[in-house]
Design a protein around this motif. Sequence first.
Motif, short mmCIF file in Angstrom:
data_model
loop_
_atom_site.label_atom_id
_atom_site.label_comp_id
_atom_site.label_asym_id
_atom_site.label_seq_id
_atom_site.Cartn_x
_atom_site.Cartn_y
_atom_site.Cartn_z
N LEU A 17 1.83 -2.13 -30.41
CA LEU A 17 0.84 -2.25 -29.14
C LEU A 17 0.74 -3.92 -29.01
N ASP A 18 -0.47 -3.77 -30.04
CA ASP A 18 -1.10 -4.65 -30.28
C ASP A 18 -1.19 -5.98 -30.87
N ILE A 19 0.07 -5.72 -31.61
CA ILE A 19 1.10 -6.98 -32.33
C ILE A 19 1.99 -7.40 -30.84
N GLU B 150 -7.32 -5.64 -17.36
CA GLU B 150 -7.16 -5.60 -18.95
C GLU B 150 -6.19 -5.76 -19.75
N ASN B 151 -5.36 -5.41 -19.02
CA ASN B 151 -3.88 -5.11 -19.85
C ASN B 151 -2.60 -6.41 -19.44
N LYS B 152 -3.57 -8.06 -18.91
CA LYS B 152 -2.74 -8.39 -18.62
C LYS B 152 -1.40 -9.61 -19.40
N ARG B 153 -2.50 -9.92 -20.76
CA ARG B 153 -1.71 -10.02 -21.99
C ARG B 153 0.26 -9.63 -22.30
N LEU B 154 -0.43 -8.00 -21.67
CA LEU B 154 0.99 -6.73 -22.09
C LEU B 154 1.92 -7.37 -20.91
N LEU C 252 1.35 -4.90 -3.17
CA LEU C 252 0.25 -6.07 -3.23
C LEU C 252 0.17 -5.38 -4.65
N ILE C 253 0.52 -4.50 -5.59
CA ILE C 253 0.17 -4.49 -6.97
C ILE C 253 0.84 -5.12 -7.61
N GLU C 254 2.23 -5.43 -7.31
CA GLU C 254 3.24 -6.51 -7.82
C GLU C 254 3.21 -7.40 -8.10
N SER C 255 1.75 -8.08 -6.53
CA SER C 255 1.27 -9.30 -6.56
C SER C 255 0.28 -9.92 -7.25
N ALA C 256 -0.36 -8.71 -7.57
CA ALA C 256 -1.75 -8.77 -8.67
C ALA C 256 -1.42 -8.86 -9.73
N ILE C 257 -0.19 -8.23 -10.38
CA ILE C 257 0.37 -8.00 -11.63
C ILE C 257 1.01 -9.92 -12.14
N PHE C 258 1.89 -10.10 -10.93
CA PHE C 258 1.88 -11.98 -11.19
C PHE C 258 1.07 -13.04 -11.23
N ARG C 259 -0.29 -13.00 -10.45
CA ARG C 259 -1.62 -13.63 -10.86
C ARG C 259 -1.99 -13.44 -12.04
N LEU C 260 -2.33 -12.42 -12.06
CA LEU C 260 -3.22 -12.17 -13.46
C LEU C 260 -2.26 -12.16 -15.02
N ALA C 261 -0.99 -11.87 -14.94
CA ALA C 261 -0.01 -11.98 -15.86
C ALA C 261 0.44 -13.74 -15.83
N ILE C 262 0.97 -13.80 -15.10
CA ILE C 262 1.74 -15.43 -14.73
C ILE C 262 1.12 -16.42 -14.42
N LEU C 263 0.25 -16.47 -13.61
CA LEU C 263 -0.82 -17.23 -12.77
C LEU C 263 -2.31 -17.86 -14.19
N ASP C 264 -2.11 -16.33 -14.27
CA ASP C 264 -3.48 -16.25 -15.52
C ASP C 264 -4.49 -16.24 -14.29
#
Length: 202
Positions: A19-21, A100-104, A165-177
Amino acid sequence: MAIVVEHEKRKHEILDKALDIFMEEGYEDVTFQKIADRCGITRTTLYIYFKNKKEIFLWSIKQLTSKLETDLLIIIRNTGLTATERLRAVLSSILQDCTENKRLFNVVLMYLLQLQKTGKNPGERVRRRILRLRHMLSTLIIEGINAGEFQRLNVRDINEMLYGLIESAIFRLAILDQNSTEEMNGAIELAINGILAKNKIA
């Protein structure tokens, strides 16, 4: 029996390192050999545990989500808190885990896009993974309605709003950084206040 326990322990260690890799390099750039090297074993030994990179990736995600689900269940089963307090705590915990897992999540998105290119339905894969989470949210909502804390609204509609709202949070954190969760916390609080029974609104 000891051999089985040792096998499972080694399997979990491989998944953690893999998972780290995946988070460091992205799904496409990770190879079976890279995973074996990180784990300090040969490719042949790695084949004893997993048949390919995709299987390792999916098991890694499953191991992580199982841990997250366990953490959420501890909150949900805490009957010392009201349903409203537990719902706030669950959503706050999910938001923290997303941060904490935005990169994932970014890696998972790349994987889903790759699936789509091969003609497979990524939506079906996502739905299977989040079924338990949606069930947990519905359980809390129903408890809150039965306790008179929440308005008698359609449970599915409330669930859809909160999950959106959860999906929106994931999008903002992971995609919009985005790094700040202040606006997302505000939206969650507004949503919860919107379902509170009139006599519960402060």
